[in-house]
Design an enzyme around this catalytic site. Sequence first.
Site, PDB file in Angstrom:
ATOM      1  N   GLU A  60     -16.737  47.026  32.326  1.00  0.00           N
ATOM      2  CA  GLU A  60     -17.663  46.108  31.669  1.00  0.00           C
ATOM      3  C   GLU A  60     -19.111  46.332  32.076  1.00  0.00           C
ATOM      4  O   GLU A  60     -20.012  46.246  31.245  1.00  0.00           O
ATOM      5  CB  GLU A  60     -17.275  44.649  31.975  1.00  0.00           C
ATOM      6  CG  GLU A  60     -16.124  44.097  31.128  1.00  0.00           C
ATOM      7  CD  GLU A  60     -14.750  44.571  31.590  1.00  0.00           C
ATOM      8  OE1 GLU A  60     -14.690  45.346  32.567  1.00  0.00           O
ATOM      9  OE2 GLU A  60     -13.753  44.164  30.978  1.00  0.00           O
ATOM     10  N   HIS A 129      -8.356  33.922  32.714  1.00  0.00           N
ATOM     11  CA  HIS A 129      -8.396  34.348  31.315  1.00  0.00           C
ATOM     12  C   HIS A 129      -8.615  33.160  30.384  1.00  0.00           C
ATOM     13  O   HIS A 129      -8.283  33.228  29.212  1.00  0.00           O
ATOM     14  CB  HIS A 129      -7.084  35.050  30.916  1.00  0.00           C
ATOM     15  CG  HIS A 129      -6.909  36.416  31.520  1.00  0.00           C
ATOM     16  ND1 HIS A 129      -6.682  36.610  32.852  1.00  0.00           N
ATOM     17  CD2 HIS A 129      -6.944  37.652  30.948  1.00  0.00           C
ATOM     18  CE1 HIS A 129      -6.559  37.909  33.103  1.00  0.00           C
ATOM     19  NE2 HIS A 129      -6.723  38.563  31.972  1.00  0.00           N
TER      20      HIS A 129
END
Lengths: 324, 328
Positions: A60, A129
């Site tokens: 990322e 998440h």
Amino acid sequence: MREITYREAIREALREEMLRDERVFLMGEDIGVYGGCFKVTEGLMDEFGEDRVRDTPISEAGFTGLGVGAAMTGMRPVVEIMFGDFITIAMDQIVNQAAKIHYMSGGKVKVPLTVRTTLGAGRSSAAQHSQSLHAWFCHVPGLKVAIPSTPYDAKGLLKTAIRDDNPVVIFEDKMMYGLQGPVSEEEYLIPFGEAEVRREGGDLTIVATSSMVHTALAAAKTLSEQGVEAEVIDPRTLIPLDVGALVKSAMKTGRVILVDEGYQQYGVTGEIASVIYEGAFDYLDAPIRRIGAMNVPIPFSVPLEMATIPSAEEIVKAALGLLH
Amino acid sequence: MEIDGARMKEMYRQMVTIRRFEETVWDFYTRAMMPGLAHLYIGEEAVAVGACAAIRPDDLITSTHRGHGHCIAKGGDLGRMMAEILGKKTGYCQGKGGSTHIADLDLGILGAFGIVGAGIAPATGAALSAKMRRTDRVVLCFFGDGAANQGSFHESLNLAGLWKLPVVYVCENNLYGMTVAQSRAMPISDIAERASSYAMPGVVVDGQDVMAVYEAVREAVERARRGEGSTLIECKTYRFGGHHVGDPGTAYRTQDEIEYWKRKRDPTALFRRNLLDQGVMSEEEARVIEGEVEKVIEKAIEFAKESPFPALEEVSEHVFADKVGREK
């Protein structure tokens, strides 16, 4: 008006902007061959090719930073961070680089980067998440933050984000990808900084973001059956924030509830409460009530998880509390 | 790009300019005439000058907190640099960025990045951009030995190696990441070894030899321009001063070591002697160049000193770019 899903609306926005401007391209994990974890980008690699729809390695910080550099040099990248929780890995590139480069360069360099990411619990995905971390980005001067609650808004806000010459982080509620809603076939953009009144009412104001808008509307229906008419107002973008619309509504009703799925502590409801107090204090008949996600890491077990997410019942209870 | 005698003398001039500019900045700081911090490039001149000599004006560079040398080598105006360092309105960034964030797109200076290693990913993105827009432009990415341990270094080189991007990574290994010696920060000696992990050539160069740096970078740039991808070039160099002005650099380095580099490995002095020995430059020419550099620096100082600070209203300008792209 035809009805399409939140997912399809986002895909349309991406496709239209990529057709319109060859500088727009996508980077993210699993977005290409697989069509995206949430199937948002399905079909786009077939149509636009590997050059413009790039599957990235799991890095990322790296690919977000590539997005920054590409944006600085004439491209208009749209980077997808699959789960909002992963955005932590890219924080330096978003907060220290993208947000600040225009200012630090005295206005010379622009960073027209769009970061699409997700928020929203309720899928049994547990603590890493399921988070809604949009508040963090609102705290950084130089970033714009959009948070669509409907397919119509998702398309219009994303198109605006891509055309904006500034770094924009747009939060899509992963629980709403299948949500159907009316979306115009004619091209349209939704400007940033304009809230939308989803439901008019005179007894209290509910400011809600993302999927909490629907939760608030459900609460408003229940309240209406009890003779209480709630006004539900959706900011649509948090930076820029349509303070005027929020204050106006608060002045009208005198009672305010704020609902957001970020953790309650230091969440966006704190800021929104403050701006409403600053603008409408003399008009308030009660303290502002804030309802955020519980201040706990999001648990896995279904009954526990559901208890942490703001519910319509909570809103109704809070509303009745304010009125008595 | 052939380097003839005239070009070499220009490179020497650039090295002297960097040296004298940095010494001037040092002087200003120690006399409390400058705000903030400065991270000086003294002793590393050959890297910036050698590398920038190998690229075109329309190629891009990214720089670091120790970036004055890069900016000068890329053609930066000393007055505007000095003004920026002093926080004046006439600086490259209108005083908004300061020493560690100088940028000028017209010169191909994408910007100096103040977070160690943070510029590596944007540089790689700029290379991706150059490739996607079908240009043959190349990006030079400068960073130090310390940055080679940041995640962004590894993630960026992985992407560059994977996508064959036209970026040349120039690692300025001056043996210390602030106060921590390289040997205490990584288990290998040659950072260039890491290149093979990312499927690109890794080259070790004597960073005090400006022509050696030039040759290595030139080859890498040509490779990139041919579409063959990236290279990692490690320049072994040394900073004569401490990490920043105010750090004598002696708490973690021995006097012997510092003296060795200053006496035997001064890149500017070495190049000067080299050019004299080769008959490319005469002693008189050298002094003329050095005298001219002094004058340019004096003018730069004057310009910067006389420039105004930005008006207070400017503090809230440029948070966002004005045009919210409604038109293409």
